[in-house]
Scaffold this motif. Sequence first.
Motif, PDB file in Angstrom:
ATOM      1  N   ARG A  21       0.832  -1.212   0.000  1.00 28.87           N
ATOM      2  CA  ARG A  21       0.000   0.000   0.000  1.00 28.87           C
ATOM      3  C   ARG A  21       0.862   1.256   0.000  1.00 28.87           C
ATOM      4  NH1 ARG A  21      -4.820   0.566   4.274  1.00 28.87           N
ATOM      5  NH2 ARG A  21      -3.200   1.240   5.696  1.00 28.87           N
ATOM      6  N   PHE A  22       1.927   1.269   0.805  1.00 26.01           N
ATOM      7  CA  PHE A  22       2.835   2.413   0.778  1.00 26.01           C
ATOM      8  C   PHE A  22       3.503   2.541  -0.586  1.00 26.01           C
ATOM      9  CE2 PHE A  22       2.551   2.821   5.377  1.00 26.01           C
ATOM     10  CZ  PHE A  22       2.718   4.186   5.547  1.00 26.01           C
ATOM     11  N   ARG A  23       4.039   1.431  -1.090  1.00 22.47           N
ATOM     12  CA  ARG A  23       4.760   1.445  -2.366  1.00 22.47           C
ATOM     13  C   ARG A  23       3.864   1.901  -3.512  1.00 22.47           C
ATOM     14  NH1 ARG A  23       5.608  -4.142  -3.897  1.00 22.47           N
ATOM     15  NH2 ARG A  23       3.630  -3.811  -4.924  1.00 22.47           N
ATOM     16  N   ASP A  24       2.652   1.397  -3.570  1.00 17.66           N
ATOM     17  CA  ASP A  24       1.779   1.625  -4.718  1.00 17.66           C
ATOM     18  C   ASP A  24       0.897   2.858  -4.609  1.00 17.66           C
ATOM     19  OD1 ASP A  24       2.880  -0.735  -5.659  1.00 17.66           O
ATOM     20  OD2 ASP A  24       1.142  -1.969  -5.100  1.00 17.66           O
ATOM     21  N   HIS A  25       0.689   3.377  -3.389  1.00 19.06           N
ATOM     22  CA  HIS A  25      -0.285   4.460  -3.237  1.00 19.06           C
ATOM     23  C   HIS A  25       0.127   5.574  -2.273  1.00 19.06           C
ATOM     24  CE1 HIS A  25      -3.155   1.973  -5.417  1.00 19.06           C
ATOM     25  NE2 HIS A  25      -2.870   0.980  -4.595  1.00 19.06           N
ATOM     26  N   ARG A  69      -5.837  17.120   4.763  1.00 18.63           N
ATOM     27  CA  ARG A  69      -6.135  16.955   3.334  1.00 18.63           C
ATOM     28  C   ARG A  69      -5.956  15.507   2.893  1.00 18.63           C
ATOM     29  NH1 ARG A  69      -3.529  22.560   1.992  1.00 18.63           N
ATOM     30  NH2 ARG A  69      -1.604  21.382   2.218  1.00 18.63           N
ATOM     31  N   PHE A  70      -4.874  14.879   3.351  1.00 18.69           N
ATOM     32  CA  PHE A  70      -4.626  13.482   3.003  1.00 18.69           C
ATOM     33  C   PHE A  70      -5.765  12.590   3.485  1.00 18.69           C
ATOM     34  CE2 PHE A  70      -3.108   9.374   4.635  1.00 18.69           C
ATOM     35  CZ  PHE A  70      -2.763   8.765   3.441  1.00 18.69           C
ATOM     36  N   ARG A  71      -6.139  12.714   4.738  1.00 16.60           N
ATOM     37  CA  ARG A  71      -7.176  11.843   5.318  1.00 16.60           C
ATOM     38  C   ARG A  71      -8.533  12.001   4.631  1.00 16.60           C
ATOM     39  NH1 ARG A  71      -4.906  13.745  10.526  1.00 16.60           N
ATOM     40  NH2 ARG A  71      -3.431  12.165  11.163  1.00 16.60           N
ATOM     41  N   ASN A  72      -8.766  13.147   4.014  1.00 13.53           N
ATOM     42  CA  ASN A  72     -10.039  13.394   3.327  1.00 13.53           C
ATOM     43  C   ASN A  72      -9.954  13.228   1.816  1.00 13.53           C
ATOM     44  OD1 ASN A  72     -11.771  14.110   5.613  1.00 13.53           O
ATOM     45  ND2 ASN A  72     -10.326  15.783   5.868  1.00 13.53           N
ATOM     46  N   TRP A  76      -7.360   8.329  -1.305  1.00 15.19           N
ATOM     47  CA  TRP A  76      -6.911   7.629  -0.108  1.00 15.19           C
ATOM     48  C   TRP A  76      -8.049   6.839   0.523  1.00 15.19           C
ATOM     49  CZ3 TRP A  76      -4.151   4.829   2.707  1.00 15.19           C
ATOM     50  CH2 TRP A  76      -4.403   4.650   4.064  1.00 15.19           C
ATOM     51  N   LEU A  77      -9.211   7.453   0.630  1.00 17.59           N
ATOM     52  CA  LEU A  77     -10.342   6.774   1.256  1.00 17.59           C
ATOM     53  C   LEU A  77     -10.688   5.483   0.516  1.00 17.59           C
ATOM     54  CD1 LEU A  77     -12.530   9.891   2.070  1.00 17.59           C
ATOM     55  CD2 LEU A  77     -11.237   8.483   3.694  1.00 17.59           C
ATOM     56  N   GLU A  78     -10.602   5.514  -0.810  1.00 18.22           N
ATOM     57  CA  GLU A  78     -10.896   4.323  -1.607  1.00 18.22           C
ATOM     58  C   GLU A  78      -9.782   3.284  -1.481  1.00 18.22           C
ATOM     59  OE1 GLU A  78     -13.245   1.913  -4.201  1.00 18.22           O
ATOM     60  OE2 GLU A  78     -13.628   3.450  -2.701  1.00 18.22           O
ATOM     61  N   VAL A  79      -8.522   3.719  -1.520  1.00 12.61           N
ATOM     62  CA  VAL A  79      -7.403   2.795  -1.347  1.00 12.61           C
ATOM     63  C   VAL A  79      -7.516   2.094   0.006  1.00 12.61           C
ATOM     64  CG1 VAL A  79      -4.902   2.701  -0.918  1.00 12.61           C
ATOM     65  CG2 VAL A  79      -5.780   3.924  -2.911  1.00 12.61           C
ATOM     66  N   ARG A  80      -7.791   2.854   1.031  1.00 12.69           N
ATOM     67  CA  ARG A  80      -7.903   2.262   2.370  1.00 12.69           C
ATOM     68  C   ARG A  80      -9.080   1.311   2.456  1.00 12.69           C
ATOM     69  NH1 ARG A  80      -8.414   5.260   8.255  1.00 12.69           N
ATOM     70  NH2 ARG A  80      -8.305   3.324   9.439  1.00 12.69           N
ATOM     71  N   ARG A  81     -10.206   1.708   1.914  1.00 11.78           N
ATOM     72  CA  ARG A  81     -11.402   0.860   1.953  1.00 11.78           C
ATOM     73  C   ARG A  81     -11.136  -0.485   1.288  1.00 11.78           C
ATOM     74  NH1 ARG A  81     -15.431  -0.975  -0.948  1.00 11.78           N
ATOM     75  NH2 ARG A  81     -14.781   0.037  -2.875  1.00 11.78           N
ATOM     76  N   ILE A  82     -10.594  -0.444   0.090  1.00 15.28           N
ATOM     77  CA  ILE A  82     -10.357  -1.675  -0.671  1.00 15.28           C
ATOM     78  C   ILE A  82      -9.276  -2.531  -0.005  1.00 15.28           C
ATOM     79  CG2 ILE A  82      -9.419  -2.560  -2.848  1.00 15.28           C
ATOM     80  CD1 ILE A  82     -10.928  -0.222  -4.221  1.00 15.28           C
ATOM     81  N   SER A  83      -8.195  -1.894   0.439  1.00 14.50           N
ATOM     82  CA  SER A  83      -7.078  -2.667   0.994  1.00 14.50           C
ATOM     83  C   SER A  83      -7.417  -3.290   2.343  1.00 14.50           C
ATOM     84  CB  SER A  83      -5.822  -1.805   1.103  1.00 14.50           C
ATOM     85  OG  SER A  83      -6.001  -0.742   2.013  1.00 14.50           O
ATOM     86  N   GLY A  87      -9.901  -6.607   6.967  1.00 10.65           N
ATOM     87  CA  GLY A  87      -9.530  -6.150   8.295  1.00 10.65           C
ATOM     88  C   GLY A  87      -8.454  -5.088   8.258  1.00 10.65           C
ATOM     89  N   PRO A  88      -8.375  -4.299   9.325  1.00 12.19           N
ATOM     90  CA  PRO A  88      -7.400  -3.197   9.385  1.00 12.19           C
ATOM     91  C   PRO A  88      -5.968  -3.701   9.443  1.00 12.19           C
ATOM     92  CG  PRO A  88      -8.536  -3.431  11.485  1.00 12.19           C
ATOM     93  CD  PRO A  88      -9.186  -4.398  10.527  1.00 12.19           C
ATOM     94  N   PHE A  89      -5.059  -2.894   8.932  1.00 12.70           N
ATOM     95  CA  PHE A  89      -3.634  -3.215   8.915  1.00 12.70           C
ATOM     96  C   PHE A  89      -2.974  -2.924  10.254  1.00 12.70           C
ATOM     97  CE2 PHE A  89      -2.788  -2.559   4.068  1.00 12.70           C
ATOM     98  CZ  PHE A  89      -3.681  -3.573   3.783  1.00 12.70           C
ATOM     99  N   LEU A  90      -3.474  -1.922  10.963  1.00 10.98           N
ATOM    100  CA  LEU A  90      -2.790  -1.443  12.168  1.00 10.98           C
ATOM    101  C   LEU A  90      -3.599  -1.708  13.420  1.00 10.98           C
ATOM    102  CD1 LEU A  90      -1.605   2.055  10.907  1.00 10.98           C
ATOM    103  CD2 LEU A  90      -0.444  -0.149  10.696  1.00 10.98           C
TER     104      LEU A  90
END
Length: 107
Positions: A21-25, A69-72, A76-83, A87-90
Motif C-alpha cells: 500500500r505504501f509502495r503503490d499508493h 487533506r490526506f485523510r479526506n 486515499w479513502l478508496e485505497v484504504r477501503r479496498i485494501s 480487516g485493518p492493517f494497524l
Amino acid sequence: MLYELRIYHVNPGKMQLLHERFRDHVTDLFLKHGMKITHYWEDINELNNRLYYVVEHANMESRNLNYERFRNDPEWLEVRRISELDGPFLKDQESIFMQNVAFSRTN
C-alpha cells in the motif's frame, strides 16, 4: 524543519500488504499533500511487527493541514477501503516529533 517519526504496530499477516500500500499508493499521496517520507524501516525483530518511517514537515501547522487533506482525499479513502476489506492493517500508531539540533550535520 519538523520531523515526525511514525511507528505502526501492524496486525499479524498484514506487513506485506502494508508495504504494498505504501509502495503503490501512500508515498505518492503523501507527496501530493506536501509530505515527504525520508526513509522506511522495519523492526529487525519480526515478532514486534512494526514499521517505522519519517515524514518531513515545514512546521506543526502545515503538518496538521497536510494530514487533514490526506485523510479526506477520495483516492486515499478508496485505497484504504479496498485494501482493508479483510480487516485493518494497524492495531496502533505512534508519532514522535523531532527537530535538528545545532550540531546536526543535516542543518
